[in-house]
Scaffold this active site. Sequence first.
Site, short mmCIF file in Angstrom:
data_model
loop_
_atom_site.label_atom_id
_atom_site.label_comp_id
_atom_site.label_asym_id
_atom_site.label_seq_id
_atom_site.Cartn_x
_atom_site.Cartn_y
_atom_site.Cartn_z
N ASN A 119 41.80 44.03 25.76
CA ASN A 119 41.16 44.27 26.92
C ASN A 119 41.50 45.41 27.82
O ASN A 119 42.43 45.33 28.65
CB ASN A 119 40.94 42.97 27.66
N TRP A 120 41.03 46.42 27.69
CA TRP A 120 41.63 47.72 28.62
C TRP A 120 40.90 47.62 30.11
O TRP A 120 41.23 48.25 30.81
CB TRP A 120 40.83 48.99 27.77
N LYS A 121 40.05 46.66 30.31
CA LYS A 121 39.62 46.64 31.70
C LYS A 121 38.85 47.83 31.84
O LYS A 121 38.41 48.67 31.11
CB LYS A 121 40.39 45.94 32.50
N HIS B 70 34.88 36.57 31.54
CA HIS B 70 36.59 36.81 32.15
C HIS B 70 36.56 36.48 33.67
O HIS B 70 35.53 36.54 34.36
CB HIS B 70 36.69 38.01 32.00
N GLU C 89 38.08 37.78 36.04
CA GLU C 89 37.49 38.71 36.92
C GLU C 89 35.99 38.85 36.99
O GLU C 89 35.41 39.38 38.23
CB GLU C 89 38.27 40.16 36.35
N GLU D 34 42.86 31.79 29.45
CA GLU D 34 43.49 32.64 30.36
C GLU D 34 43.56 32.16 31.78
O GLU D 34 42.77 31.95 32.50
CB GLU D 34 42.63 33.85 30.49
N GLY E 270 47.87 39.61 34.51
CA GLY E 270 48.46 40.68 35.15
C GLY E 270 49.60 40.51 36.36
O GLY E 270 50.02 41.29 37.24
N SER F 235 49.40 37.86 30.70
CA SER F 235 50.79 38.64 30.72
C SER F 235 51.46 38.49 29.15
O SER F 235 52.62 38.15 29.20
CB SER F 235 51.74 38.00 31.67
N GLY G 251 45.82 42.07 28.06
CA GLY G 251 45.41 43.32 29.29
C GLY G 251 46.34 44.41 29.26
O GLY G 251 46.33 45.30 28.39
N GLY G 252 47.25 44.40 30.10
CA GLY G 252 47.87 45.65 30.54
C GLY G 252 48.84 46.14 29.21
O GLY G 252 48.52 47.44 29.20
P1 13P Z 1 47.16 40.78 31.27
O1 13P Z 1 47.80 40.99 29.73
O2 13P Z 1 47.23 42.20 31.99
O3 13P Z 1 47.94 39.67 31.98
O4 13P Z 1 45.52 40.62 31.25
C1 13P Z 1 45.27 39.56 30.70
C2 13P Z 1 43.66 39.56 30.51
O5 13P Z 1 43.23 39.46 31.74
C3 13P Z 1 43.11 39.88 29.26
O6 13P Z 1 41.73 39.64 29.29
#
Ligand code: 13P
Length: 267
Positions: free
Chosen positions: A26-28, A112, A114, A182, A188, A226, A247-248
């Site tokens: 997930n590149w956000k 998600h 967010e 999650e 993050g 993470s 994510g990251g």
């Molecule tokens: P991180 O891997 O950066 O913690 O993000 C997880 C995430 O929200 C994937 O959707």
Amino acid sequence: MSDKNFIILNDPGKPKMTHQLIIAGNWKMNLLRDGSRKLISDLQKGYTFGSAMKVILIPPATLLGSIADQIRNSPFFLGAQNCHEERFGAFTGEVSAEMLADLGCTYVVLGHSERRTLFGETNNQIRARASSALDFGLTAIICVGESIEQRQAGLAMDTVSKQLEECVGSEANSNNCIIAYEPIWAIGTGKTAELQDIEEMHRHIRNVLIAKSATGNDIPILYGGSVKAENASNIFAVPQVGGALVGGASLNSQDFLEIIKAGQRND
Ligand code: 13P
């Protein structure tokens, strides 16, 4: 292989595929066209894993069209980060499931944390979006997870149960639905949930899915929060973990390839 969850592709005529780990990046709201082209080209160069895993790239909406072209004939699948529940109409700024399918997406992330916390998306909306995704042949990756306050108050399981009850329809099956657990406090932050907590929650989610759907036993459950090259193989070894929503670490080709490789080692 004991207790890992399987993806069973039920299309008549196709052989059944089992044990395929799902790794979704997930590149956000990150990357422009140049950076995206380079990241995917590096992933393509470094990807030596055949079809042992299913790798899904989930870029921002602006990049979906160009990535669909770039990954044609490669082992990567394309997903979007959200969709609206309506098919079309006066919904300025929104994108429908049909539009995503038209671009070449086969997956869409819904709910998600967010989206839930920053944009106020509700369980009812998420369920309606999942239903629309299903209508247009997309697999919904439905996210669930508790806040740190809910965990500390002993409410993690109840929170996730309610999200599953209200977001996942009875039509959900292993072909059209994936659950991503999650925990919000692990996203993050560099803090991963303890393996025992991941196992406990994944078992709980599995039980809720089994009670809900005739194919609840086959719906993949991913862990997210993470996930890194260093912790991926331990996480993939946890019973009921069917892969990761990253994510990251999905924004760096080497890191993402290492996570994919960790998945292969557990195969
Ligand atoms: P991180 O891997 O950066 O913690 O993000 C997880 C995430 O929200 C994937 O959707």
